[in-house]
Structures are given as C-alpha cells and as structure tokens.
Design a protein around this motif. Sequence first.
Motif, mmCIF file in Angstrom:
data_model
loop_
_atom_site.group_PDB
_atom_site.id
_atom_site.type_symbol
_atom_site.label_atom_id
_atom_site.label_comp_id
_atom_site.label_asym_id
_atom_site.label_seq_id
_atom_site.Cartn_x
_atom_site.Cartn_y
_atom_site.Cartn_z
ATOM 1 N N THR A 263 0.851 -1.199 0.000
ATOM 2 C CA THR A 263 0.000 0.000 0.000
ATOM 3 C C THR A 263 0.875 1.232 0.000
ATOM 4 N N ASP A 264 0.248 2.340 -0.334
ATOM 5 C CA ASP A 264 0.974 3.610 -0.374
ATOM 6 C C ASP A 264 1.023 4.196 1.027
ATOM 7 N N ASN A 265 1.929 3.668 1.833
ATOM 8 C CA ASN A 265 2.046 4.107 3.217
ATOM 9 C C ASN A 265 3.073 5.225 3.307
ATOM 10 N N GLN A 266 2.702 6.282 4.031
ATOM 11 C CA GLN A 266 3.605 7.422 4.167
ATOM 12 C C GLN A 266 4.764 7.132 5.100
ATOM 13 N N ALA A 267 4.600 6.179 6.003
ATOM 14 C CA ALA A 267 5.669 5.824 6.940
ATOM 15 C C ALA A 267 6.557 4.754 6.314
ATOM 16 N N PRO A 268 7.851 4.789 6.564
ATOM 17 C CA PRO A 268 8.757 3.760 6.041
ATOM 18 C C PRO A 268 8.422 2.391 6.621
ATOM 19 N N LEU A 269 8.793 1.353 5.876
ATOM 20 C CA LEU A 269 8.541 -0.016 6.316
ATOM 21 C C LEU A 269 9.205 -0.306 7.649
ATOM 22 N N GLN A 270 10.428 0.211 7.828
ATOM 23 C CA GLN A 270 11.170 -0.052 9.053
ATOM 24 C C GLN A 270 10.465 0.540 10.267
ATOM 25 N N VAL A 271 9.928 1.775 10.112
ATOM 26 C CA VAL A 271 9.227 2.421 11.226
ATOM 27 C C VAL A 271 7.967 1.649 11.587
ATOM 28 N N THR A 272 7.201 1.261 10.586
ATOM 29 C CA THR A 272 5.972 0.495 10.836
ATOM 30 C C THR A 272 6.273 -0.816 11.535
ATOM 31 N N LEU A 273 7.360 -1.482 11.101
ATOM 32 C CA LEU A 273 7.714 -2.754 11.724
ATOM 33 C C LEU A 273 8.142 -2.557 13.176
ATOM 34 N N TYR A 274 8.937 -1.511 13.433
ATOM 35 C CA TYR A 274 9.355 -1.238 14.803
ATOM 36 C C TYR A 274 8.157 -0.933 15.707
ATOM 37 N N GLU A 275 7.207 -0.162 15.212
ATOM 38 C CA GLU A 275 6.002 0.145 15.999
ATOM 39 C C GLU A 275 5.233 -1.132 16.334
ATOM 40 N N SER A 276 5.126 -2.015 15.355
ATOM 41 C CA SER A 276 4.425 -3.274 15.608
ATOM 42 C C SER A 276 5.170 -4.127 16.616
ATOM 43 N N LEU A 277 6.505 -4.151 16.520
ATOM 44 C CA LEU A 277 7.272 -4.956 17.467
ATOM 45 C C LEU A 277 7.171 -4.403 18.887
ATOM 46 N N LEU A 278 7.141 -3.082 19.030
ATOM 47 C CA LEU A 278 6.950 -2.503 20.367
ATOM 48 C C LEU A 278 5.567 -2.849 20.922
ATOM 49 N N ALA A 279 4.555 -2.776 20.067
ATOM 50 C CA ALA A 279 3.202 -3.150 20.502
ATOM 51 C C ALA A 279 3.152 -4.611 20.930
ATOM 52 N N VAL A 280 3.871 -5.476 20.162
ATOM 53 C CA VAL A 280 3.921 -6.901 20.516
ATOM 54 C C VAL A 280 4.627 -7.096 21.849
ATOM 55 N N SER A 281 5.708 -6.327 22.076
ATOM 56 C CA SER A 281 6.427 -6.432 23.344
ATOM 57 C C SER A 281 5.533 -6.063 24.520
ATOM 58 N N LEU A 282 4.785 -4.983 24.389
ATOM 59 C CA LEU A 282 3.838 -4.612 25.453
ATOM 60 C C LEU A 282 2.770 -5.687 25.646
ATOM 61 N N PHE A 283 2.376 -6.278 24.528
ATOM 62 C CA PHE A 283 1.357 -7.329 24.579
ATOM 63 C C PHE A 283 1.864 -8.535 25.377
ATOM 64 N N PHE A 284 3.110 -8.941 25.140
ATOM 65 C CA PHE A 284 3.668 -10.073 25.880
ATOM 66 C C PHE A 284 3.927 -9.728 27.342
ATOM 67 N N LEU A 285 4.176 -8.459 27.628
ATOM 68 C CA LEU A 285 4.418 -8.053 29.018
ATOM 69 C C LEU A 285 3.134 -7.872 29.817
ATOM 70 N N THR A 286 2.007 -7.878 29.139
ATOM 71 C CA THR A 286 0.723 -7.698 29.835
ATOM 72 C C THR A 286 0.424 -8.928 30.698
ATOM 73 N N PRO A 287 0.188 -8.768 31.983
ATOM 74 C CA PRO A 287 -0.108 -9.925 32.852
ATOM 75 C C PRO A 287 -1.368 -10.666 32.398
ATOM 76 N N LYS A 288 -1.298 -11.958 32.563
ATOM 77 C CA LYS A 288 -2.439 -12.784 32.173
ATOM 78 C C LYS A 288 -3.678 -12.463 32.996
ATOM 79 N N SER A 289 -3.469 -12.057 34.231
ATOM 80 C CA SER A 289 -4.615 -11.727 35.095
ATOM 81 C C SER A 289 -5.389 -10.534 34.535
ATOM 82 N N TRP A 290 -4.687 -9.594 33.887
ATOM 83 C CA TRP A 290 -5.367 -8.433 33.309
ATOM 84 C C TRP A 290 -6.258 -8.861 32.145
#
Length: 816
Positions: free
Chosen positions: A295-322
């Motif tokens: 797609t015609d994304n204004q953000a570079p591929l590397q930036v988008t990938l880094y943002e997704s990886l940070l979101a994934v990291s927060l996702f894995f750090l989220t306690p199961k109880s939450w």
Amino acid sequence: MIDRKVETNMSGQAVTSVSTLRSTFLSPKVTSTKAAYSKWRGLMLIIAVGFLLGRAVILLQLLPFTIPFLAVVFKWKRSWSLPAAFALIAGSTTLSFTYAGHTTVAVLFYFILQAILQRFDKKEKFFPIAVFTSVVITRVLGLTFTDGFLYYHLLTALVEGGLALIITLIFMQSIPFFLERRRQVTLKPEEVVCLVILLGSLLTGTVGWMIYDLSIEHIFAQYIVLIFAFIGGATIGATTGVIMGLILSLANITHLFSMSLLAFAGLLGGLLREGRKISVAGGLVVASLLMAMYTDNQAPLQVTLYESLLAVSLFFLTPKSWTNRLASYIPGTVEHAQEQQLYLRKIRDLTAGKVEQFSELFLSLSKSFSFTEKMNEPIESQKEVDIFLSGVTEKTCQICVKKKQCWTKDFQKTYGYMESLMEACNTEGEIKDQTLLTNWKNHCFIDRKVISTIEEQLKNREVEVRLKRQLEESRKLVADQLIGVSQVMGDFARDIQREKEVHDKQEEEVKESLLKLGIDVDLVEIYGLDPGNVDLEMVIPSNKYNEAEKVIAPLLSTILNESIVLKHEEDLRSPNGETRVIFGSTNAFILEQGAAHTAKGGKWISGDSFSTMPLGDGKYAMAISDGMGNGKRAHLESEETIGLLKRILQSGIAEKVAIKSINSVLSLRSNEEMFATLDLAVIDLQEGSAKFLKVGSPPSFIKRGSQILSIESSNLPIGMIKDVDVDVVSEQLKAGDLLIMMSDGIYEAPTRVENTDMLMKRIIRDLQTNDPQEISDLLIEQIIRESDGDIHDDMTVLVVRVDHYSPKWATISSLA
C-alpha cells in the motif's frame, strides 16, 4: 468499638455479613488507608484521562471530548469535577493558549448552564442539553471573535455540539467502567464499543508524541487491537481496529492508513487466537508487513515494523490476570463463560445451603414435636394422689365445721377413707363396697358431697387426659409431616448441587456410531447417564424423515444398553435447517389399566373412590378408598382420603408417612366415627417391583398365567385407632402379570360362600381375557350374579396389566 451487625437466617443461626467480616478482621486504620488509596488512585486516573482528552483534537480544530468528559464526571462524582476541569485546561494548554482559552470558556459556560438546569431538573436527566449548548455557544463565540459571524461557523458549531452530545452518551457507558470496579459481569456489545471509543479518544490525546520517530498513538493502538483480538476473537478484534483507525484518522488525516492496518491486524489476530499470544502477535506483524509493502504508506517499512514490534512487546508483558479480568466481561469468551459458571455455582450452592438449612430446621422441629410427656391414665403415684385429694378437700372440707377434727385428730383415718373412695371410683366407676360407704358415712359429716366431688374431679381428669391424647396425636402428625418435608428438601438440595458430569468418551462414541450410519451430528451433549435417568441432547442436520426416532433412538438404546426414546424436537432457525433433539430414558415396564365401579343399589353416588397417579422417578401408584357406609357422606370421606394421599405422595413423602399422616388427620378432625379403608399399590416401572400398603382393605390378587397370588394385610381402617401401624408387602411383578385391586363391596358380596378367597381366585382364574377393562367389567358382573342380582354395597375394581416396554422401531443390533 467495631459495630458488628449480625443477620439471622431462617433456622435461627447467626450469620455475619461480608461487610461485617471485613470490618471485623481489618482494623479501622487499615480500612481508612485502603479507602484513601482507592480515592487517590481514582482521582489520579481522572486527572490523567482529563489531560489526554484536553489534547484530543479532531478535524483540525474541534474539541468534542472535553465537555462530555466533564459532564460525566460531574454527574458520576461531583467532587472530582474541578480537578477534571483543571486537567482538561492543562491538556489544552499543551496544544496552544487558544485551545486553552476555548476549553476554559466552555467549562465556565457548562458550569453556568448546569447550575441553571439544576433548578428545573433535580434528577439531571437533561444534562446532555447543557453539554450541547455550552459547546455550540463556545464554538460560535470563538469563531465569530476571530473571523466574524458566518453561517459556516454556525454549522461547524452544530456539528461539534452534535458530536459532543453523542460522545456524552458514549462516555456515560464507558467511563464508570474504566474508573471503578464493576459488579456486572457481562458487557453488552454496545458497552464494548463505547469502551473502545473511549480508549481511541484517549489515544487522540497522544497525537504528536514520538519516541525516536516512532508514533506513540500507533504503538498503543496496535497494542489495544492485540488485546481485544486475543480476548474476543476476530469479530471483536476487527471492530476494535476499525474504531481505533477511524478515531485516529479524524485526529490526523495522514493516519487514514491506520484504519486498514488495524482492522486487518485485529481480524487476522482474532482468527489465530487459538494459538495464544504468539499467533495473535504474528497476525499483527504479518498484517503490518503486507500493508506496508503493498500500500501507499507514508511511513517507512522499518518504522511500521518497529512500531508493531513494540506493541507486541507490550502485549507479551501484559499480565495474564489483566487479560482474563477483561475477558470475563466480554460475552462469548471462555473466561466469561467460566465467570458465569462460577456465579451460577455460587447461586446454586447458596440455594442448596438455604434448602439444607430448612431441611435441618424441619428435622429439629420434628424432634421437638416428637417429645411428649408420659401420661399415666390411672392415678398411681403418691404425689398424684396427694394433688388430687387436695383439690377435693379444697372444695369440700375447707368449708366443713368438722375440718379440724378430721384432718388434725383423725388424719390417717380420713386420708385412708378418701384414698379408698378415689381408687374405687377410678377403677369401677362407682363405689360398690357398702362397708366402705357405711364407714365413710359414719366418719364424714358431708359424706355425699365428698363422694360426688371425687366423681366430678375424676370425670374432669378423664376429659383432660383425652384432650392431652388428642394434642399428642396432633404433635405426632406434625412431627411425621416435618420429617417427610425434611427428607424431600434434603433430596432437593442434593439435586441442586449435582453438577453436569463430563461424558466426553461417550459423546465421541455416539458421534462415531452415527457417522458410520451416515448421520453427521453437529453436537452431542450428555447431561446424565444414570440408569433410568439418561438425558442426552444433540443437533442433527434434519429430522425430515423422523431419523431421530427411527434410527438414532434405537442406536442409543444399543450403545447405552437402555431403552431410549425421543422426548422433544425443535427446528433451529439456521440456514442449514438443523434440528435440536432431546433423548431420554423410558420405563422398562408399561401399564395398561382398567376400572369399573358401581354404587349400592345401583345409585349414582358411590362411597368408594379410586385414583391412579404417576409419582415421578419411574413410579406409579394406584389406590382405592372405601368410606364407612354408603352415600354422599361415605363418598366425601373416601374422596378426601384419596385426595390427601395423592397430594402427599406426589410431594415426595414416603408412603408409610403419608398413610400415618392421613390417619392422624381423619382421627383428629372430628369426634364422629368416620372411618375409611385404603388400598395402595406403588409400582416401580424400572424394576417391576411393587409395594402394597393395606389399611383395612380386602386382599389384592396377582394373576400370572394360571397362578393366582393373594396379597393381604390385617391393618384396621384409617381413623379407627390413634396410631396405625402400616405393614408393607413387597412383590416382584413380571411381564404379563395382572394386578387386581378391589373394595370390600366385591370381596364380601358372596354371603353364601365360606371361603371367599378361594371363590375370588377361581373367578379370576376362569377369566378368558387379559384386557384390564374387560376384566374389571366381568368381575363386577360375575359378583352381582353370585349375589342374585343384588348390589349390597359399593363396588370398585381396579386392574392393571404389566408389560415390557417395546419401542415402535426395533433396536439396531449391529453398528457396522
């Protein structure tokens, strides 16, 4: 001092409430500290949310979130409205002083309008009007001050006011949930959407925040989508992605690409949620790569990938109880189902506990009523003699002029004479000893008055003893009934606590067996496999040709080694035309019954009554009652006996207790001699056994081929004696047996026969039919012939034939 409030349950036991226990085990200092911490945490959340919403700008200049948030806080917790207002202003100040001034004016206008509305709207039902009005007026004044009045500015203000009005209603659903512990364990779909909109609104306040060229709002938007996709599946995940992307694109048009990315990530992650967190995170990364590459994304591929990886990291750090806690609020999730099951289990255990308490209460009351004082009808003990004679002397000797001479000088002689007189009156009813009368007359000045007083006192005591007996019988009746009720309620409590057993193996066996026959079953649920109480439910593609009854029921009978029949079917409203069918056990035996009766002299009203009734749990009862005499009075007597028996037996109380209770009722309710016989047979249709309880009734007969069995007992009729002793006679029935019950009008009709039992057996043996109704008619006809055509008494015959249950469709013998 801690004020301990104690509640009392129905059984009289003290029960301490939850709040009392909390106040008991937590000191006042700890309780106040926890309350202060909870209040401080809530206030900090209000300030943080207000700060972010104060920064939330959409469509380049609109601030539709500020006043709705303030209004909801004002209505929800008014003491926090000023901190919320300052937080909103502080958030707007970080954008520009223009936005800060606009927010300040809007806040002032809202407080003024809310103060005015409160005079007319005490319940604050129309507070959204204050929101709409304050937003519109503030926007019109601000645009008019900078660019002059234009109708376009008015339209813009109306649009912002309309958005604020809608957002107010949304925040009313989401902010209380976000800031306080919810008691409700289920969120409606609309409430889930409102919660996501609130989260998206908060992310709008983070627009422009960057960490090394990585956008904060993108990272947290993807994180939120991951959480909801992991919890609620594809539907919730895609919905969350669309809402997040829409709100962010309203804040910044360059984020329009985020809507596609987040929606696709939510859909893909939700579809892969069975693989737990790693597969949901993989879905987001794949979606990010695909959207960035094609797609015609204004953000570079590397930036988008880094943002997704940070979101994934927060996702894995989220306690199961939450995640489990949030999932328990969303319908359709496993956690929600477990929460609901836990809640239902608590309710069930609470209900069962209450029922058990009532059962114990009734048992305790029955023991209390069972305690009776020992009453000696004759006056035996010396203490009783002294009390009785003191009562006699009080009415006679106290007013006699020779009192001192008799009771001072001749005490032993006077006491001996009066004791002899009392014993003679008590044992013989009158004084027949003339020597005693002569001696007493020579000794006592008022001899006749003393004798008459003794006789009167003995009669009074006899009445008192009779009343005490009746009271004792009443107490016994109540005690028996309470014991029966206690047993029924105890069984009911155990049924409530009985959980559904897991029958995975049997369910798979049923599915495989049906699949071999070409029937693809979508769902099989087995709720119980107890013998005689099988409960099974399944969903089949269709039942157009009665496959459930013709094929599935016989197959289940073979698998479970028990007769299974179709109990219920229901067409499901689905495109495939599926049908839900319920199967259950049927009784191993069935009964075919017949009855015939006639009144004395061919009249209309018979003194006999009979009834047949199912008792549940595969049991069936038959009863005949014969009231004393004939006519309407006897009919009412026997009919009431049958009615009482039917109601007591169907409530679950044991047969012997039922008969004893009826006997007590009939013997206590009237002084008249009204008796009734009762002939009761209870047949277990699963085992084929029968229990006979006969109270003053003639024998019953079982015809088994050419063999005739007699069932009899020697109990007196109901109501004749106070404490009836019921003998239970048990007999094992077989298929083809005929059970014949009759009233004494038939059994005692042949007066010229010495051995009535042999005559009845011969008549029954000579019958050439096995039809119960024909047997009933023929028996009455034959007995009337034996009585020269006369009907000397009311006659009733009740006949049942016992047969094996045979299903309509033969059982499948092979599963191949």
